[in-house]
Enzyme design. Structure first.
Site, PDB file in Angstrom:
ATOM      1  N   HIS A  82       0.819  -1.213   0.000  1.00 12.41           N
ATOM      2  CA  HIS A  82       0.000   0.000   0.000  1.00 12.41           C
ATOM      3  C   HIS A  82       0.854   1.265   0.000  1.00 12.41           C
ATOM      4  CE1 HIS A  82       0.898   0.973   4.207  1.00 12.41           C
ATOM      5  NE2 HIS A  82       0.686  -0.301   4.515  1.00 12.41           N
ATOM      6  N   GLU A 139      -2.746  -7.363   8.045  1.00 15.21           N
ATOM      7  CA  GLU A 139      -1.440  -7.190   8.663  1.00 15.21           C
ATOM      8  C   GLU A 139      -1.383  -7.921  10.009  1.00 15.21           C
ATOM      9  OE1 GLU A 139       1.431  -7.070   8.187  1.00 15.21           O
ATOM     10  OE2 GLU A 139       2.145  -5.016   7.912  1.00 15.21           O
TER      11      GLU A 139
END
Length: 302
Positions: free
Chosen positions: A98, A172
């Protein structure tokens, strides 16, 4: 004594080494390797040895330019299979981290928190990723559902017709009480735990839960979900730690190698998978598109 070695290819007068010994053999029509050794200490002496080694030619692999680029034209047993089952076809997977997030900018521990969002710079990085990958057809886009990765994926996937797929296995690592803390504060408040997280992440644990080791489990789950999906070319947008786990598991590396891999915001990595589910890493953390208008173009076999 000094010597010179010359290597040449030519058809042999006999079909193989075993034939020279009058043993049954198989005939090969391809060139063979001839090694000729000259000795400076023995003038006039040379030893010629012919080895019957079948040489692959570019004609045997139509449509493959590996001979010109130095790349592998095929691979088997590159590492252990991630799927333990045959895939419907070879696959190519492009991994993207990202763009810059608010907590990246503030040097906070992010983990699985959804409070860290894509910054203006992060959006621009996502746009650069989109432009860099615009010429590549993807059958599917997989993304973490966490905001900073989801927003990046939405920018990159813009105007493509296929719906995105959000996988919990791409989330994550969960870092418990460290999440949201500035790194400098976490180091002061939890010196032992923070040091372990930074210097020995494989052994960082909270109440017996090891976040990095768990990442290896979820990375394997993610790979199976992705590779068993119909199609041949996939885009995956997610976070740094899970990317490390995805890359390491594909290469057969354990969680103790967690910090051996680094991926920048907007960094692009590419894997090829054969039908056995074995991986070969083609590119790691490409960032040329972050500093120029570079556009990537690669096919299924490249």
């Amino acid at each position: 004594m000094s010597s010179r070695v010359f290597i040449a290819t030519n058809p042999l007068p006999w079909t193989s080494i075993s034939d020279s010994k009058k043993l049954p053999t198989t005939t090969y029509s391809s060139p063979t390797l001839r090694i000729i050794c000259f000795s400076s200490s023995r003038p006039g002496f040379h030893l010629t040895t012919d080895y019957d080694i079948k040489l692959a030619t570019i004609a045997e692999f139509p449509g493959n330019d590996a001979s010109m680029t130095g790349g592998a034209y095929d691979f088997e047993r590159a590492t252990t299979s991630l799927t333990q089952k045959l895939l419907s076809s070879p696959k190519k997977v492009t991994l993207v981290r990202h763009g810059l997030s608010s907590w990246n900018e503030e040097s906070r521990v992010q983990g699985s928190s959804n409070l860290s969002i894509l910054t203006e710079t992060g959006v621009k990085q996502a746009v650069r990723c989109r432009k860099a990958l615009v010429d590549i057809h993807f059958d599917q886009c997989f993304s973490s559902p966490i905001s900073r990765a989801k927003s990046t994926a939405e920018v990159i996937w813009q105007e493509r017709p296929e719906p995105m797929v959000f996988l919990d296995s791409l989330k994550e690592a969960h870092l418990f009480y460290l999440e949201g803390m500035k790194n400098v504060d976490a180091r002061q408040r939890y010196p032992k735990e923070y040091t372990t997280w930074r210097e020995d992440p494989c052994n960082f644990n909270v109440n017996g839960i090891y976040p990095v080791r768990k990442l290896w489990e979820t990375a394997n789950e993610a790979w199976k979900e992705i590779l068993f999906t119909p199609g041949e070319n996939f885009l995956v947008v997610t976070h740094k730690s899970i990317l490390r786990a995805l890359i390491c598991t594909a290469l057969g590396l354990g969680p103790e190698r967690f910090r051996a891999i680094d991926v920048n915001n907007g960094g692009i990595s590419v894997f090829n998978f054969n039908e056995q589910g074995e991986a070969i890493l083609k590119s790691l953390n490409m960032t040329a598109h972050m500093y120029s208008d570079h556009r990537y173009l690669y096919g299924k076999s490249q």
